[in-house]
Design a protein around this motif. Structure first.
Motif, PDB file in Angstrom:
ATOM      1  N   GLU A  41     -48.708   8.650 -60.510  1.00 53.94           N
ATOM      2  CA  GLU A  41     -48.947   9.785 -61.407  1.00 53.94           C
ATOM      3  C   GLU A  41     -50.429   9.999 -61.636  1.00 53.94           C
ATOM      4  N   LEU A  42     -51.124   8.913 -61.826  1.00 54.85           N
ATOM      5  CA  LEU A  42     -52.567   9.015 -62.045  1.00 54.85           C
ATOM      6  C   LEU A  42     -53.255   9.624 -60.836  1.00 54.85           C
ATOM      7  N   ILE A  46     -62.440  10.979 -67.070  1.00 57.46           N
ATOM      8  CA  ILE A  46     -62.160  11.166 -68.492  1.00 57.46           C
ATOM      9  C   ILE A  46     -63.439  11.523 -69.233  1.00 57.46           C
ATOM     10  N   LYS A  47     -64.503  10.818 -68.896  1.00 56.41           N
ATOM     11  CA  LYS A  47     -65.769  11.113 -69.560  1.00 56.41           C
ATOM     12  C   LYS A  47     -66.170  12.566 -69.324  1.00 56.41           C
ATOM     13  N   CYS A  48     -66.049  13.003 -68.073  1.00 57.60           N
ATOM     14  CA  CYS A  48     -66.466  14.373 -67.770  1.00 57.60           C
ATOM     15  C   CYS A  48     -65.532  15.391 -68.413  1.00 57.60           C
ATOM     16  N   GLN A  60     -59.490   1.256 -71.865  1.00 55.89           N
ATOM     17  CA  GLN A  60     -58.919   1.143 -73.196  1.00 55.89           C
ATOM     18  C   GLN A  60     -59.925   1.604 -74.249  1.00 55.89           C
ATOM     19  N   ASP A  61     -61.180   1.257 -74.021  1.00 54.09           N
ATOM     20  CA  ASP A  61     -62.205   1.718 -74.954  1.00 54.09           C
ATOM     21  C   ASP A  61     -62.404   3.216 -74.852  1.00 54.09           C
ATOM     22  N   LEU A  62     -62.215   3.719 -73.669  1.00 50.55           N
ATOM     23  CA  LEU A  62     -62.507   5.130 -73.465  1.00 50.55           C
ATOM     24  C   LEU A  62     -61.426   6.022 -74.062  1.00 50.55           C
ATOM     25  N   VAL A  63     -60.212   5.601 -73.924  1.00 51.70           N
ATOM     26  CA  VAL A  63     -59.096   6.412 -74.415  1.00 51.70           C
ATOM     27  C   VAL A  63     -58.882   6.082 -75.887  1.00 51.70           C
ATOM     28  N   PRO A  64     -58.921   7.060 -76.738  1.00 50.75           N
ATOM     29  CA  PRO A  64     -58.777   6.762 -78.160  1.00 50.75           C
ATOM     30  C   PRO A  64     -57.348   6.355 -78.483  1.00 50.75           C
ATOM     31  N   GLY A  65     -57.247   5.416 -79.388  1.00 54.27           N
ATOM     32  CA  GLY A  65     -55.922   5.034 -79.843  1.00 54.27           C
ATOM     33  C   GLY A  65     -55.207   4.084 -78.928  1.00 54.27           C
ATOM     34  N   CYS A  66     -55.969   3.397 -78.106  1.00 57.21           N
ATOM     35  CA  CYS A  66     -55.310   2.489 -77.173  1.00 57.21           C
ATOM     36  C   CYS A  66     -55.645   1.034 -77.454  1.00 57.21           C
ATOM     37  N   SER A  67     -56.192   0.768 -78.594  1.00 58.44           N
ATOM     38  CA  SER A  67     -56.590  -0.612 -78.847  1.00 58.44           C
ATOM     39  C   SER A  67     -55.378  -1.492 -79.084  1.00 58.44           C
ATOM     40  N   LYS A  68     -54.324  -0.884 -79.573  1.00 57.23           N
ATOM     41  CA  LYS A  68     -53.159  -1.712 -79.885  1.00 57.23           C
ATOM     42  C   LYS A  68     -52.254  -1.912 -78.685  1.00 57.23           C
ATOM     43  N   VAL A  69     -52.484  -1.094 -77.707  1.00 61.55           N
ATOM     44  CA  VAL A  69     -51.565  -1.153 -76.570  1.00 61.55           C
ATOM     45  C   VAL A  69     -51.846  -2.387 -75.744  1.00 61.55           C
ATOM     46  N   THR A  70     -50.814  -3.074 -75.397  1.00 64.95           N
ATOM     47  CA  THR A  70     -50.964  -4.225 -74.508  1.00 64.95           C
ATOM     48  C   THR A  70     -50.083  -4.011 -73.296  1.00 64.95           C
ATOM     49  N   GLY A  71     -50.538  -4.490 -72.201  1.00 63.25           N
ATOM     50  CA  GLY A  71     -49.754  -4.338 -70.983  1.00 63.25           C
ATOM     51  C   GLY A  71     -50.291  -3.199 -70.145  1.00 63.25           C
ATOM     52  N   LYS A  72     -50.288  -3.447 -68.869  1.00 61.31           N
ATOM     53  CA  LYS A  72     -50.902  -2.477 -67.977  1.00 61.31           C
ATOM     54  C   LYS A  72     -50.083  -1.206 -67.885  1.00 61.31           C
ATOM     55  N   ALA A  73     -48.770  -1.360 -67.849  1.00 62.00           N
ATOM     56  CA  ALA A  73     -47.936  -0.177 -67.632  1.00 62.00           C
ATOM     57  C   ALA A  73     -48.076   0.801 -68.794  1.00 62.00           C
ATOM     58  N   VAL A  74     -47.981   0.259 -70.016  1.00 59.00           N
ATOM     59  CA  VAL A  74     -48.091   1.137 -71.181  1.00 59.00           C
ATOM     60  C   VAL A  74     -49.484   1.743 -71.243  1.00 59.00           C
ATOM     61  N   MET A  75     -50.459   0.919 -70.934  1.00 58.64           N
ATOM     62  CA  MET A  75     -51.836   1.404 -70.940  1.00 58.64           C
ATOM     63  C   MET A  75     -52.002   2.546 -69.949  1.00 58.64           C
ATOM     64  N   LEU A  76     -51.439   2.373 -68.779  1.00 56.69           N
ATOM     65  CA  LEU A  76     -51.544   3.424 -67.779  1.00 56.69           C
ATOM     66  C   LEU A  76     -50.849   4.690 -68.243  1.00 56.69           C
ATOM     67  N   ASP A  77     -49.705   4.516 -68.905  1.00 55.90           N
ATOM     68  CA  ASP A  77     -49.032   5.704 -69.429  1.00 55.90           C
ATOM     69  C   ASP A  77     -49.922   6.434 -70.420  1.00 55.90           C
ATOM     70  N   ILE A 134     -53.128   6.391 -70.557  1.00 49.15           N
ATOM     71  CA  ILE A 134     -54.235   7.021 -69.840  1.00 49.15           C
ATOM     72  C   ILE A 134     -53.774   8.314 -69.197  1.00 49.15           C
ATOM     73  N   ILE A 135     -52.583   8.258 -68.615  1.00 51.86           N
ATOM     74  CA  ILE A 135     -52.071   9.461 -67.953  1.00 51.86           C
ATOM     75  C   ILE A 135     -51.879  10.568 -68.981  1.00 51.86           C
ATOM     76  N   ASN A 136     -51.328  10.213 -70.126  1.00 52.89           N
ATOM     77  CA  ASN A 136     -51.140  11.229 -71.158  1.00 52.89           C
ATOM     78  C   ASN A 136     -52.469  11.810 -71.604  1.00 52.89           C
ATOM     79  N   TYR A 137     -53.438  10.956 -71.750  1.00 49.95           N
ATOM     80  CA  TYR A 137     -54.734  11.429 -72.214  1.00 49.95           C
ATOM     81  C   TYR A 137     -55.364  12.370 -71.200  1.00 49.95           C
ATOM     82  N   VAL A 138     -55.301  11.997 -69.941  1.00 52.33           N
ATOM     83  CA  VAL A 138     -55.893  12.862 -68.920  1.00 52.33           C
ATOM     84  C   VAL A 138     -55.163  14.195 -68.885  1.00 52.33           C
TER      85      VAL A 138
END
Lengths: 163, 538
Positions: free
Chosen positions: A119-120, A143-145, B381-398, B400-404
């Motif tokens: 997806e990414l 994301i930054k951009c 994780q630092d870049l995407v807001p609201g992701c500090s609590k998320v643990t695990g790669k899969a959830v993190m990737l989700d 990130i995808i939502n944020y993008v």
């Protein structure tokens, strides 16, 4: 806040300058829209502005990242498409083929993240040909951009709506 | 030597320029072997894999642009900077220049010594003991490996004539063995050359030692150059890590061989055939050199590491899977290319098998990759807001995808908004923004924009009466249109991400101040009409 000087060479300023230039170009043909613009006109302008935004961002980043290069090539092939409608997407086909050839090798190490990585890859331009490691780097820069783009466009839209 | 010094400065200049013609520069500077150098084409430097090069350089530049400290490896960022110098095949050189300027001083001091040694070594065989003192001062530098590789590539044929492999004392014999094997797998050379140098901390210094001795992991480095763009950032990262580990365990020599191997053996695409031909020979020599290396380094603190290394090396001897990591394609080639010489741990040279962990080359490569991926995930994780609590790669990737996705939708929404809101006092806005953006730093650009401001005001003066009337209905239409078309988009846009809003608010306030100032400074008639305009708007 007045003392906050914008760095003229930062991504934000580069993007803003380019984007404003593009906006003036787009708005120039319609000096005074005394009549309400038809939805079709608005839609056309919307597309042009969106393309201009993506293009200015990609140009501000130059070729430093894969996604910027992919965006630029995509825009160029699209413009070529429009101009040579009959001759078709030769270049896009070849680039897609090349990308597919190279993409298969780097994706073997995703572990259990294949679905999300796919997806990414769809979201980030040019992400098809990268392994997860590079993909994450590209995503970070992208994301930054994108955030910069959103900020600038918000400001411009607010300024326009104020006047 | 004067020639040597001149060449050094040449190299440094090329570093600063960020031009990737180091091959040609180096060849002219490196005057050991004689004529074959200058004629060597620069084409040896890989420039045909834009995707890979771009990604490598891209990642390096990403680090540079975001925050050099983010990866928590200051040396790492330096390495990446240098990697950029080498990696920018056809990529804009400005990035390289910026990075190169960041640390030219340290580079120069570090470059001087090895080249001094190099020239001295060729003229008179220096005992190995001299090298470590100078080498230890060199910072880890992946760029150096590439340069060394380029050197070696140009000297491919000539060195074997120069050096007599077997008639020399033991310390030099290791070097020379490497030289004789040059035509075959360069890994052996690099390793054997390295082994004579003991107690050196940086892998790069070891490469320099080999260069100095003149055996030149030439072909190995040739492969390194071919792979340089691919490997630079990865190598430097792992180099730093491995260096740290090495420092802890005094495992200098092991790193040397690792590094030599990584530089040499990773790419090996072109040389795989050559390697295969000479595979039998180097394997025997590699084993013996391996043992020799052990004896030279002694046991002491390295015993556990060596035990692990032995296991790894044996496995690797069997596997031939040195390169790994970067791409699976390169791994396959590396398998063919890497000879019997001891590829110590893994592909990346310096990554060392930690105590208690599997030392299979596959698993080591996997571990390196996993570490890199987790590093990047933390950064995201630092870049995407609201992701500090998320643990695990899969959830993190989700997330990130939502944020993008949300960012992309925001851009679309804003462009639609601009399309509808637009048809009005454009010039004025551009002038304001331009003035804001190009504020104090660039004097000439402000001058360039001031005519625009004056031009912008006159059409404003003329067009205002018409616009005043046309503006309101447009506004109404805009509002309805926006609500209708962008309704589904509004909630996600406004919903959530506070950070960009805060930042944009700060900028908006500044711009509003500028707007008010400009209204104040405009011509009286203009200002009056502008005020009328504003009043009608509000």
């Amino acid at each position: 806040m007045d003392s906050q000087l914008l760095n003229p060479t930062s991504l934000k300023s580069r993007f803003t300058a380019r984007f404003l230039r593009a906006l003036t170009k787009i708005n120039a043909p319609n000096p005074i829209s005394s009549s309400s613009p038809t939805p079709r006109e608005i839609f056309q302008r919307y597309r042009r502005i969106k393309v201009a935004a993506d293009k200015s961002m990609a140009y501000s980043v130059r070729s430093r990242t894969t996604w910027s290069r992919a965006t630029l090539s995509r825009l160029r092939t699209r413009s070529r498409h429009r101009r040579l409608a009959s001759f078709g997407p030769r270049s896009s086909v070849t680039t897609a083929a090349v990308l597919k050839k190279t993409s298969s090798h780097g994706k073997e190490n995703e572990g259990g993240l294949g679905v999300q990585a796919g997806e990414l890859r769809e979201l980030v331009p040019g992400g098809e040909a990268m392994d997860l490691c590079n993909l994450l780097d590209e995503t970070a820069h992208y994301i930054k951009c994108l955030t910069t783009q959103v900020q600038v466009m918000k400001t411009i839209a607010n300024l326009y709506s104020l006047e | 030597m004067d020639v040597g010094e001149k060449d050094k400065y040449e190299l440094e200049k090329r570093n600063d320029n960020g031009i990737n013609y180091q091959g040609s520069g180096m060849s002219s500077a490196w005057q050991f072997g004689g004529g074959s150098l200058t004629s060597t084409p620069v084409s040896l430097v890989p420039s045909d894999n834009p995707l890979v090069i771009g990604s490598a350089s891209g990642s390096a530049s990403i680090v540079d642009s975001f925050c050099p400290n983010l990866w928590e490896h200051p040396a790492n960022s330096q390495n990446l900077g240098f990697c950029d110098i080498n990696v920018q095949n056809g990529v804009s050189s400005s990035n390289a220049i910026g990075i190169a300027k960041g640390s030219p001083a340290s580079m120069r001091s570090s470059i001087d010594r090895p080249f001094d040694m190099g020239w001295n070594a060729t003229s008179s065989m220096l005992p190995a003991g001299i090298l470590p003192q100078n080498l230890s001062q060199l910072p880890a530098d992946s760029a150096f490996i590439e340069r060394a590789a380029k050197f070696s590539s140009y000297n491919g044929g000539s060195f074997s004539d120069m050096v007599n492999p077997f008639g020399i004392p033991e310390s030099m014999a290791v070097y020379n063995r490497g030289v004789s094997l040059m035509q075959g797998p360069q890994d052996v050379f690099a390793i054997s050359g390295m082994k004579s140098v003991s107690g050196v901390e940086y892998h790069k210094t070891k490469l320099i030692a080999t260069e100095a001795s003149g055996d030149a992991c030439l072909q190995a480095e040739n492969r390194a150059t071919q792979e340089s763009s691919l490997k630079n950032d990865r190598r430097s990262e792992s180099l730093v890590r491995s260096n740290e580990e090495a420092n802890q365990r005094n495992g200098g020599s092991c790193n040397e061989s690792n590094e030599a191997e990584s530089s040499g053996g990773v790419g090996g695409q072109d040389e795989s055939s050559a390697m295969d031909g000479t595979g039998g020979e180097p394997s025997a020599k590699g084993v013996s050199s391996k043992k020799r290396k052990r004896s030279i380094q002694g046991a002491g603190s390295q015993s556990p590491v060596e035990a692990a290394e032995d296991g790894a090396e044996n496995q690797q001897n069997g596997d031939r899977n040195q390169s790994t990591t970067m791409n699976k394609t390169t791994t396959k080639h590396g398998k063919q290319g890497s000879q019997a010489s001891d590829p110590p741990k893994e592909e990346y040279i310096h990554v060392r098998a930690r105590r208690g962990q599997a030392t299979n080359s596959h698993s080591l490569a996997e571990r390196v990759r996993r570490e890199k991926i987790s590093e990047r995930m933390k950064f995201l994780q630092d870049l995407v807001p609201g992701c500090s609590k998320v643990t695990g790669k899969a959830v993190m990737l989700d997330e990130i995808i939502n944020y993008v996705q949300s960012l992309q939708r925001q851009v679309e929404f804003l462009s639609m908004k601009l399309a509808t809101v637009n048809p009005r006092l454009d010039c004025n806005i551009e002038g304001l923004l331009a003035k804001d953006i190009i504020q104090s730093r660039a004097g000439p650009s402000t001058l360039g924009f001031s005519p625009d401001l004056s031009v912008g005001y006159s059409p404003l003066h003329l067009s205002q009466p018409g616009l005043v009337h046309g503006g309101l209905p447009v506004m109404g239409n805009n509002a309805d249109f926006m609500r209708r078309t962008l309704g589904p988009h509004l909630t996600p846009v406004t919903g959530g991400f506070k950070e960009p809003n805060q930042l944009s608010n700060a900028w908006e306030d500044e711009l509003h101040n500028v707007v008010q100032m400009n209204y104040g400074t405009a011509a009286p008639s203009d200002s009056q009409e502008a005020l009328n305009h504003q009043a009608i708007r509000k």
